[in-house]
Design an enzyme around this catalytic site. Structure first.
Site: not given
Length: 655
Positions: A439, A517
């Site tokens: 990400e 995350d």
């Protein structure tokens, strides 16, 4: 055909006794190579033991002798399965020189299902039966109620502790099996309620009018009542399709339901059309989920396409269409469940996920053609609505063709054809290579610095990728991030028969790791990627190539002691152990993003094969996965809100 007639076809013509038990081979290798028989020795194999025992009860139900099954998770994670069937025979088995019950429990591939006169059809995921469960259990207790008497026999790691003995009288019939999985074999012996509930629900839909009660004695409310759920369906597959499609907007109100018999093969299926852009077909043979399809799926698709196309041409709706319409177009927005009962199913491969019987294809084709043809004639308004969506699907498919061809051209290239943001590895053997889908550029930069360049590749993704659950196919292939994923992996998509079929011949990595995350946004991105993988790259998941990285949430420090914590419980334990329970005495670093770690920390906790924990993504129930992704990522808000409220215990608000 009525249910009564169908049931009569399945009832055996002669008594079920010791002479019905046919022995094929011994039980030698189960403990030495358990994965050969139950898939693996982890969570999947552990739950498979329950399915094998329950399938014996379901076989009794298919033969017309059982309508109630109890499955109980006991407080010590042992399992008890009881039914009101005929009870396993306990009389003497001439060939084996022991009771039929002991034969069934100790000899692999022994049971009434191998005798065509006792069971016309039978399930079981691998056909290894309860003897395999016995071999992998520290203790198994079998209690039989039969002929007005109660019998019991106990076993340990597959060996009888005593002969069958009579323990009383009863006016009931049935079998009660309790087993405790061997913790020296399995990596985990803790059962998950939701996994068992999904399978029991599935079995209830596939076998209507059978009641299955699942009870978890480990979880009790304030009044001491155990968690219990009853699974029962009166309409079978019709209810199954409605359950799967509950989060989707209906295109037509009615569910098309077919139950018949063709060529001696009972065929049951339910079809529903919705406004989505995906095709979701779930196929079963003798209650086995054939996730790779097979001849029954081929017959269904052929019959559906031909019947709908014939009606559309006859109605004149295709007169002004100037491009071809193929099978994919007829199946867009389709949810269907197909269930066939086959006396001697032939499966391709060891996992029984693809049916090979050629005669089944014709039977399903004929069943669909006749029943669907009648439905279209009797419901012209629904038929017109379906065909109008088919024409729109064909139009969108033509728009998607160029985008798909671009993806394919880039995918087959290497070197200069790879995405610019991809940091590739030097190893070229895909078995040795892994790619991390990361990400954002910040985390991607840290991962590039911390990785092992020999075998680890990094592909940073920009923000949240497209939600494919709500996107037309050509929009999906137009997305830059999705094109980058296709290109980096080296896979192509689309064949003449199926525009969504995935070609894995040139797959460049056999470990595809989603690394996001640990906060809410990261989990959302994780879900978006998994939705894309499930809808457009399901074969990657089925082949075991998809994984999820598990970065820690915290780094806790007290003096010279440092410890990474993946859960709030671990953090509390560190505080209790090293801080005397005082939170302010421990320094806690909260990792909201991967970019907050330095390269060495990310390597140590999340990427180093020696230390990391990767969670492999599997599809235990394709139908349940279909329902969950539709609910989480679709347009219908109430089911999603209900899901969040039900799981609020596990929710966390990130500030």
């Amino acid at each position: 055909m009525s249910d009564d007639i169908l049931q009569e076809k399945l009832i055996e013509p002669k008594d079920y006794s010791a002479s019905s038990i046919t022995v094929l081979e011994g039980l030698e290798a189960v403990r030495k190579r358990p994965a050969m028989y139950i898939g693996d020795i982890g969570e999947k194999g552990l739950h498979h033991l329950v399915y094998e025992v329950v399938d014996n009860s379901i076989d009794e139900a298919l033969a017309g002798h059982c309508n109630h099954i109890d499955v109980t998770i006991n407080e010590d994670d042992s399992i008890t399965v009881s039914d009101n069937g005929r009870g396993i025979p306990v009389d003497f088995h001439e060939k084996e020189g022991k009771s039929a019950l002991e034969v069934v429990m100790t000899v692999l591939h022994a049971g009434g299902k191998f005798d065509k006169d006792s069971y016309k059809v039978s399930g079981g995921l691998h056909g290894v039966g309860v003897s395999c469960v016995n071999a992998l259990s520290t203790l198994l207790r079998a209690e039989v109620h039969r002929g007005g008497k109660m019998y019991v026999q106990e076993f340990s790691i597959g060996k009888p502790l005593f002969d069958v003995k009579e323990i009383g009288t009863t006016d009931k019939t049935g079998t009660i099996v309790t087993f405790k999985p061997d913790d020296s074999i399995f990596t985990t012996t803790t059962y998950k309620y939701d996994i068992l509930a999904n399978r029991m629900r599935e079995l209830a839909f596939l076998n209507k009018n059978i009641e299955i009660i699942l009870t978890d004695l480990r979880e009790k409310d304030a009044d001491g009542n155990a968690k219990t759920e009853c699974f029962h369906s009166t309409r079978g597959l019709e209810e199954f399709v409605e359950f799967i499609d509950q989060s989707r907007e209906k295109l037509i109100e009615k569910t098309i339901y077919i139950t018949t018999e063709k060529g001696g093969i009972p065929v049951e299926l339910a079809i529903h059309y919705n406004t989505s852009y995906s095709e979701n077909i779930h196929s079963y043979v003798n209650n086995i989920n054939t996730i790779e399809g097979g001849t029954h799926l081929t017959g269904f698709r052929r019959g559906l396409t031909r019947t709908l196309k014939t009606w559309a041409e006859k109605s004149g709706l295709l007169d002004k269409v100037k491009f071809d319409i193929n099978g994919d177009d007829f199946r867009e927005g389709l949810t269907a469940v197909i269930s066939v009962k086959v006396q001697e199913p032939q499966f391709e491969g060891q996992t029984k996920t693809k049916l090979g019987n050629s005669d089944v294809s014709l039977s399903v084709d004929q069943a669909v053609s006749i029943a669907l043809g009648n439905y279209l004639e009797e419901n012209p308004k629904d038929a017109k609505t379906i065909v109008s969506k088919v024409i729109l699907a064909a139009t969108a498919r033509h728009a998607a063709r160029k985008a798909r061809e671009l993806v394919q051209r880039k995918s087959v290239m290497t070197g200069g054809g790879l995405p610019g943001k991809l940091a590739d590895c030097s190893e070229r053997d895909p078995h040795q290579c892994e790619i991390f889908l990361v990400e954002g550029d910040s985390a991607g930069g840290t991962a590039k610095q911390g990785r092992d360049r020999r075998f680890q590749a990094i592909l940073p993704l920009r923000g949240k990728i497209l939600n494919v659950e709500k996107a037309l196919q050509h929009r999906v292939f137009d997305s830059d991030e999705i094109k980058n994923i296709f290109t980096a992996l080296g896979v192509t998509i689309g064949t003449n028969e199926d525009s969504k079929a995935l070609n894995l011949d040139k797959l460049r990595y056999h470990k595809i790791v989603i690394m996001t995350d640990a906060d809410v946004d990261g989990r959302h991105i994780n879900t978006l990627i998994m939705t894309f993988m499930f809808r457009y790259m399901k074969d990657l998941v089925s082949n075991g190539y998809l994984y999820i990285a598990t970065p820690p949430l915290y780094l806790c420090k007290k003096g010279k002691v440092e410890q990474y914590c993946w859960t709030e419980q671990q953090r509390r334990h560190f505080i209790d152990t090293y801080g005397g329970g005082k939170e302010d005495s421990v320094h806690t670093q909260r990792y909201k993003g991967l970019g907050e770690m330095n390269a060495e920390q990310l390597w140590d906790t999340t990427m180093n094969p020696a230390n990391r924990t990767l969670r492999q993504v599997t599809i235990e129930s394709a139908a349940e996965a279909d329902r969950i992704f539709s609910m989480l990522m679709g347009d219908d808000v109430p089911p999603r809100r209900e899901f969040i409220e039900r799981n609020a215990t596990y929710a966390r608000i990130d500030v």
